[in-house]
Design an enzyme around this catalytic site. Structure first.
Site, mmCIF file in Angstrom:
data_model
loop_
_atom_site.group_PDB
_atom_site.id
_atom_site.type_symbol
_atom_site.label_atom_id
_atom_site.label_comp_id
_atom_site.label_asym_id
_atom_site.label_seq_id
_atom_site.Cartn_x
_atom_site.Cartn_y
_atom_site.Cartn_z
ATOM 1 N N CYS A 110 -0.996 0.098 -1.145
ATOM 2 C CA CYS A 110 -0.184 1.134 -1.779
ATOM 3 C C CYS A 110 0.137 2.275 -0.807
ATOM 4 C CB CYS A 110 -0.853 1.642 -3.059
ATOM 5 S SG CYS A 110 0.316 2.486 -4.145
ATOM 6 N N HIS A 215 -1.926 -2.935 -5.880
ATOM 7 C CA HIS A 215 -3.355 -2.587 -5.834
ATOM 8 C C HIS A 215 -4.213 -3.828 -6.122
ATOM 9 C CE1 HIS A 215 -3.314 1.861 -5.576
ATOM 10 N NE2 HIS A 215 -2.159 1.767 -6.204
ATOM 11 N N GLU A 217 -7.135 -4.319 -5.371
ATOM 12 C CA GLU A 217 -8.525 -3.935 -5.670
ATOM 13 C C GLU A 217 -8.805 -3.910 -7.169
ATOM 14 O OE1 GLU A 217 -6.141 -1.906 -4.692
ATOM 15 O OE2 GLU A 217 -6.535 0.207 -5.131
#
Ligand code: MN
Length: 241
Positions: A110, A215, A217
């Protein structure tokens, strides 16, 4: 047992209980650890300290965060420009430049992709909705971040394709109102949204940098393809050690 590769992650500084504190997000720490790495925090914003920190790092993960200040790509701010922190920008620009110089592999997420692109000479849309001619999709999703909301087309033959595959059904989450405009000279496009917004770049002639606008994660826990991005990162780091 062999030593795990050390991944540096720049920390966010925020007010917690009226005190400025450092934090890095647990989902990206856990992603690195699950892939075989270990994490250290880079908890200061003094650009001069970054040479010291990069010496400690086998790999560098650049996380999400605020907008990049337009002055770093030669523009004045438009009204839609969001929060930015020039000292954070300067520190991360320094980290990217040192990492490239010392061949420390980078995984950028990002804002991490945005600051990395700017550090290497690229530019940004300060606000994709107001600055692009083409009709823009929703890139600041209202859905939970573990859910993909828009699709990406992965560039055939890219390293990203080798990592997450291709096809018509790769959904990613989206939490950005800025996007890469001009890709830095040493990078190339790896993923694009249906509205033409750039969603991924990587180094042209090496495996030094993988960067995505989404993202992973928040998705790797339930999505093998997103987990593969972390595994690939630690693999690249081990190769470069
Ligand atoms: Mn997006």
């Amino acid at each position: 047992m062999s030593k795990r590769p050390i991944i540096g992650i720049p920390a966010e500084i925020r007010l917690i209980k009226d005190v400025q504190q450092n934090s890095i997000n647990q989902p990206e720490i856990a992603g690195v650890v699950a892939a075989g790495g270990a994490v250290i925090s880079i908890p200061t914003r003094e650009p001069d300290l970054m040479a010291t920190y990069i010496e400690l790092c086998d790999g560098l993960l650049l996380p999400g965060g605020p907008d990049v200040a337009p002055k770093f790509y030669g523009e004045e701010p438009i009204p839609q420009q969001g929060d930015s922190d020039a000292l954070l920008d300067e520190s991360e620009i320094k980290l990217v430049q040192l990492a490239v110089e010392k061949q420390v592999p980078i995984f950028a997420l990002c804002r991490g992709m945005q600051i990395m692109n700017v550090a290497l000479g690229g530019t940004m849309y300060q606000d994709i909705e107001s600055q692009r001619d083409k009709k823009t999709l929703q890139h600041y999703q209202k859905a939970p971040m573990d859910q993909g909301t828009h699709r990406i087309a992965v560039t055939p033959g890219s390293r990203l394709e080798k990592i997450i595959g291709g096809g018509d059904d790769i959904y990613v989450n989206s939490h950005h109102h800025q996007a890469v405009k001009a890709i830095a000279p040493q990078l190339q496009l790896t993923a694009i949204a249906r509205d033409g917004v750039i969603e991924g770049v990587e180094t042209k002639d090496s495996d030094l940098i993988t960067a995505v606008q989404w993202h992973p994660e928040f998705m790797w826990q339930n999505d093998e393809r997103m987990r593969a991005l972390f595994t690939d990162f630690i693999g690249r780091v081990e190769k470069h050690q």
